[in-house]
Scaffold this motif. Structure first.
Motif, PDB file in Angstrom:
ATOM      1  N   ALA A 165       0.842  -1.207   0.000  1.00 31.54           N
ATOM      2  CA  ALA A 165       0.000   0.000   0.000  1.00 31.54           C
ATOM      3  C   ALA A 165       0.875   1.255   0.000  1.00 31.54           C
ATOM      4  N   LEU A 166       0.268   2.376  -0.359  1.00 34.02           N
ATOM      5  CA  LEU A 166       0.957   3.661  -0.216  1.00 34.02           C
ATOM      6  C   LEU A 166       0.743   4.163   1.203  1.00 34.02           C
ATOM      7  N   LEU A 167       1.821   4.576   1.853  1.00 35.65           N
ATOM      8  CA  LEU A 167       1.704   5.161   3.191  1.00 35.65           C
ATOM      9  C   LEU A 167       1.438   6.657   3.029  1.00 35.65           C
ATOM     10  N   CYS A 168       0.270   7.089   3.479  1.00 40.86           N
ATOM     11  CA  CYS A 168      -0.162   8.481   3.298  1.00 40.86           C
ATOM     12  C   CYS A 168      -0.266   9.161   4.662  1.00 40.86           C
ATOM     13  N   ALA A 169       0.236  10.378   4.763  1.00 43.30           N
ATOM     14  CA  ALA A 169       0.202  11.100   6.040  1.00 43.30           C
ATOM     15  C   ALA A 169      -0.378  12.489   5.840  1.00 43.30           C
ATOM     16  N   GLU A 179       8.730  17.778  13.854  1.00 45.10           N
ATOM     17  CA  GLU A 179       9.582  17.275  12.779  1.00 45.10           C
ATOM     18  C   GLU A 179       8.896  16.135  12.019  1.00 45.10           C
ATOM     19  N   PHE A 180       8.997  16.205  10.696  1.00 46.74           N
ATOM     20  CA  PHE A 180       8.452  15.173   9.823  1.00 46.74           C
ATOM     21  C   PHE A 180       9.503  14.856   8.782  1.00 46.74           C
ATOM     22  N   ARG A 181       9.817  13.567   8.592  1.00 48.98           N
ATOM     23  CA  ARG A 181      10.870  13.143   7.659  1.00 48.98           C
ATOM     24  C   ARG A 181      10.266  12.264   6.581  1.00 48.98           C
ATOM     25  N   PHE A 182       9.858  12.909   5.496  1.00 44.41           N
ATOM     26  CA  PHE A 182       9.166  12.209   4.408  1.00 44.41           C
ATOM     27  C   PHE A 182       9.990  11.039   3.889  1.00 44.41           C
ATOM     28  N   ASP A 183      11.235  11.274   3.525  1.00 48.17           N
ATOM     29  CA  ASP A 183      12.064  10.215   2.935  1.00 48.17           C
ATOM     30  C   ASP A 183      12.399   9.143   3.974  1.00 48.17           C
ATOM     31  N   ASP A 184      12.959   9.582   5.095  1.00 45.79           N
ATOM     32  CA  ASP A 184      13.485   8.628   6.081  1.00 45.79           C
ATOM     33  C   ASP A 184      12.397   7.748   6.672  1.00 45.79           C
ATOM     34  N   TRP A 185      11.193   8.263   6.776  1.00 38.59           N
ATOM     35  CA  TRP A 185      10.125   7.481   7.400  1.00 38.59           C
ATOM     36  C   TRP A 185       9.377   6.627   6.384  1.00 38.59           C
ATOM     37  N   GLY A 186       9.781   6.681   5.130  1.00 41.19           N
ATOM     38  CA  GLY A 186       9.157   5.826   4.123  1.00 41.19           C
ATOM     39  C   GLY A 186       7.736   6.227   3.783  1.00 41.19           C
ATOM     40  N   VAL A 187       7.461   7.511   3.815  1.00 42.13           N
ATOM     41  CA  VAL A 187       6.122   8.001   3.461  1.00 42.13           C
ATOM     42  C   VAL A 187       6.039   8.125   1.936  1.00 42.13           C
ATOM     43  N   ASP A 188       4.889   7.776   1.366  1.00 42.91           N
ATOM     44  CA  ASP A 188       4.717   7.861  -0.086  1.00 42.91           C
ATOM     45  C   ASP A 188       3.943   9.101  -0.519  1.00 42.91           C
ATOM     46  N   VAL A 189       2.967   9.494   0.279  1.00 37.68           N
ATOM     47  CA  VAL A 189       2.133  10.657  -0.057  1.00 37.68           C
ATOM     48  C   VAL A 189       1.902  11.451   1.224  1.00 37.68           C
ATOM     49  N   MET A 190       2.044  12.765   1.142  1.00 44.59           N
ATOM     50  CA  MET A 190       1.798  13.600   2.325  1.00 44.59           C
ATOM     51  C   MET A 190       1.004  14.824   1.897  1.00 44.59           C
ATOM     52  N   VAL A 191       0.031  15.207   2.714  1.00 41.70           N
ATOM     53  CA  VAL A 191      -0.745  16.418   2.417  1.00 41.70           C
ATOM     54  C   VAL A 191      -0.491  17.465   3.496  1.00 41.70           C
ATOM     55  N   SER A 192      -0.445  18.733   3.047  1.00 43.36           N
ATOM     56  CA  SER A 192      -0.326  19.809   4.023  1.00 43.36           C
ATOM     57  C   SER A 192      -0.991  21.070   3.463  1.00 43.36           C
ATOM     58  N   ALA A 193      -0.963  22.123   4.248  1.00 43.77           N
ATOM     59  CA  ALA A 193      -1.599  23.382   3.854  1.00 43.77           C
ATOM     60  C   ALA A 193      -0.786  24.523   4.451  1.00 43.77           C
ATOM     61  N   CYS A 194      -1.074  25.743   4.015  1.00 45.16           N
ATOM     62  CA  CYS A 194      -0.164  26.849   4.308  1.00 45.16           C
ATOM     63  C   CYS A 194      -0.475  27.615   5.588  1.00 45.16           C
ATOM     64  N   GLN A 195      -1.649  27.388   6.207  1.00 43.42           N
ATOM     65  CA  GLN A 195      -2.112  28.329   7.236  1.00 43.42           C
ATOM     66  C   GLN A 195      -1.792  27.913   8.662  1.00 43.42           C
ATOM     67  N   LYS A 196      -0.934  26.908   8.827  1.00 41.53           N
ATOM     68  CA  LYS A 196      -0.621  26.475  10.197  1.00 41.53           C
ATOM     69  C   LYS A 196       0.869  26.744  10.423  1.00 41.53           C
ATOM     70  N   GLY A 197       1.704  25.704  10.410  1.00 40.61           N
ATOM     71  CA  GLY A 197       3.133  25.969  10.616  1.00 40.61           C
ATOM     72  C   GLY A 197       3.751  26.861   9.549  1.00 40.61           C
ATOM     73  N   LEU A 198       3.138  26.938   8.388  1.00 42.97           N
ATOM     74  CA  LEU A 198       3.719  27.746   7.316  1.00 42.97           C
ATOM     75  C   LEU A 198       3.234  29.198   7.321  1.00 42.97           C
ATOM     76  N   MET A 199       2.398  29.584   8.289  1.00 44.40           N
ATOM     77  CA  MET A 199       2.220  31.006   8.661  1.00 44.40           C
ATOM     78  C   MET A 199       1.634  31.900   7.573  1.00 44.40           C
ATOM     79  N   THR A 200       0.965  31.323   6.586  1.00 44.50           N
ATOM     80  CA  THR A 200       0.439  32.078   5.445  1.00 44.50           C
ATOM     81  C   THR A 200      -1.094  32.019   5.507  1.00 44.50           C
ATOM     82  N   PRO A 201      -1.802  33.063   5.090  1.00 41.69           N
ATOM     83  CA  PRO A 201      -3.270  32.990   5.162  1.00 41.69           C
ATOM     84  C   PRO A 201      -3.807  31.759   4.431  1.00 41.69           C
ATOM     85  N   ALA A 202      -4.867  31.168   4.933  1.00 41.07           N
ATOM     86  CA  ALA A 202      -5.437  29.955   4.334  1.00 41.07           C
ATOM     87  C   ALA A 202      -5.724  30.175   2.859  1.00 41.07           C
ATOM     88  N   GLY A 203      -5.489  29.131   2.057  1.00 41.45           N
ATOM     89  CA  GLY A 203      -5.826  29.240   0.639  1.00 41.45           C
ATOM     90  C   GLY A 203      -4.968  28.425  -0.303  1.00 41.45           C
TER      91      GLY A 203
END
Ligand SMILES: *Cc1c(COP(=O)(O)O)cnc(C)c1O
Length: 411
Positions: A165-169, A179-203
């Motif tokens: 299966a694909l490991l999705c986070a 901390e999140f390590r996409f490569d090292d943790w063997g994740v295949d698909v990851m979703v994120s958004a800009c309005q939380k840790g990335l400090m940018t207005p939602a959108g």
């Protein structure tokens, strides 16, 4: 009397506090979207977005919120008749899985309740039961419960059980905080958004993927034109980055935010969040010594550094939130998904968001304000919570290891 006039503080778990540098970067006329600086600026975001997730894969940008990224990820990797497994540690995973069902996908769910991260034993049992899943859906930090799961442990069980299966986070709450390590943790698909840790207005939101996920995308019977990640990661024309007009001002804002992360250094960003989270836990522990206040997640290693869920006797959490907003300009998070809004228990939960642009003066202000609120509304609590938090922060600046910082205040 109310004392709230002054700068208000939105301490909910997203949208987070926007840095002035981000706001200033956005305050400009619309740029040309066919030529000029915006094109180079967009290209420059990609390596920095990959860096924040410690990924050498690809990242597609979507004009949309986190829900859009959920649907985008699914649209590329699953189709009607496929089966996926959700490891549910709170509300958010269920919403992602519901979306998969709406796409005609069969969903199995392992439920970890409202106070626990993913435990691998139940996951292993689920894979023993059946091992034909197309994807395993996980949430790194569930923003409702504030539980943080060990995603690399999920990968280890998948490998042990021969799951392809694909490991999705979902890292919408955690990216740039925990901390999140996409490569090292063997994740295949990851979703994120800009309005939380990335400090940018939602959108705007992001779908990260690796070569294995790209192959699955190629094998799909069809992929919706709008959600297809392929043109977005390999645009022949600029508009293909976004399947249409660029989210111009968000891109300037995000550039400024990523510059801030780069200048501070990613390890320092994670350490800052870790220290501030420990300051909050230290305060909560003291409050709870003589009263009902309790951290939702018992073990420190299972708690997020981005959001903290807390419990009080209903309806005191709502009374406290109302007090801090009306009297002190501090907006605390509601207890999302811990009880239904028409259930009296709903008023027994609240959350603190501490993601992104936060420092000790803000967090100590938050803790001091909550302490005043507990006194004003008459909730019994231990004395000395803010002092405990100051010890954590003082220890951090003198270089004490993270776990000694907790010992320095609360034994
Ligand atoms: C905020 C959040 C979402 C939803 O994001 P929206 O931008 O509100 O669609 C999903 N998952 C997690 C873990 C979140 O924190």
């Amino acid at each position: 009397m109310s004392l709230r006039h002054g700068r208000s503080y939105l301490a909910i778990p997203g949208p987070s506090v926007m840095p002035d540098a981000v706001l200033q970067a956005m305050h400009r006329p619309s740029p040309n979207i066919y030529a000029g600086d915006l094109i180079d600026l967009t290209d420059s975001l990609i390596p920095d977005l990959l860096h924040v997730a410690q990924s050498t894969g690809k990242v597609a940008i979507y004009v949309g919120n986190g829900h859009a990224a959920w649907e985008a990820a699914l649209a590329n990797i699953v189709q009607e008749g496929d089966r996926v497994l959700l490891l549910a540690t709170g509300r958010f995973g269920h919403l992602w899985a519901d979306m998969a069902e709406r796409l005609g996908v069969d969903v199995d769910r392992v439920e970890y309740g409202k106070r626990s991260p993913i435990e691998v034993d139940q996951f292993r049992d689920a894979l023993k039961n059946r091992n034909d899943y197309k994807a395993i859906l996980t949430v790194h930090v569930d923003t409702a419960t504030s539980a943080k799961s060990d995603i690399s442990a999920v990968r280890a069980v998948m490998d042990e059980m021969g799951s392809d299966a694909l490991l999705c986070a979902d890292c919408i709450a955690s990216l740039g905080c925990d901390e999140f390590r996409f490569d090292d943790w063997g994740v295949d698909v990851m979703v994120s958004a800009c309005q939380k840790g990335l400090m940018t207005p939602a959108g705007i939101s992001f779908v990260y993927f690796n070569d294995k996920a790209a192959k699955v995308r190629e094998g799909q019977r069809r992929v919706s034109a709008y959600w297809d990640w392929q043109p977005r990661v390999d645009p022949q024309m600029y508009y293909q980055y976004f399947c249409g007009t660029a989210p111009t001002h968000h891109l300037y804002g995000l550039r400024a935010a990523l510059d801030m992360i780069k200048n501070e250094g990613l390890p320092s960003v994670f350490d800052r969040h870790a220290v501030l989270a420990r300051a909050i836990w230290a305060a909560a522990q003291v409050w709870g010594q003589e009263g009902p206040l309790e951290l939702n997640i018992a073990k420190a290693e299972h708690r997020s550094h981005a959001v903290t869920g807390l419990r009080l006797t209903p309806p005191d959490a709502t009374t406290l939130r109302n007090w801090t907003e009306e009297n002190a300009g501090l907006i605390l998070g509601i207890g999302l998904g811990m009880a239904e809004p028409d259930d009296p228990a709903w008023h027994g939960f609240f959350r603190m968001g501490h993601m992104g642009h936060v420092n000790p003066s803000m967090i100590l202000g938050l803790l001091g304000t909550v302490d005043a609120g507990l006194k004003a509304i008459g909730v019994p609590h231990g004395e000395g919570a803010v002092s405990a938090a100051t010890h954590v922060i003082a220890a951090a600046t003198t270089g004490a290891p993270l776990d000694d910082q907790i010992k320095s205040c609360c034994g």
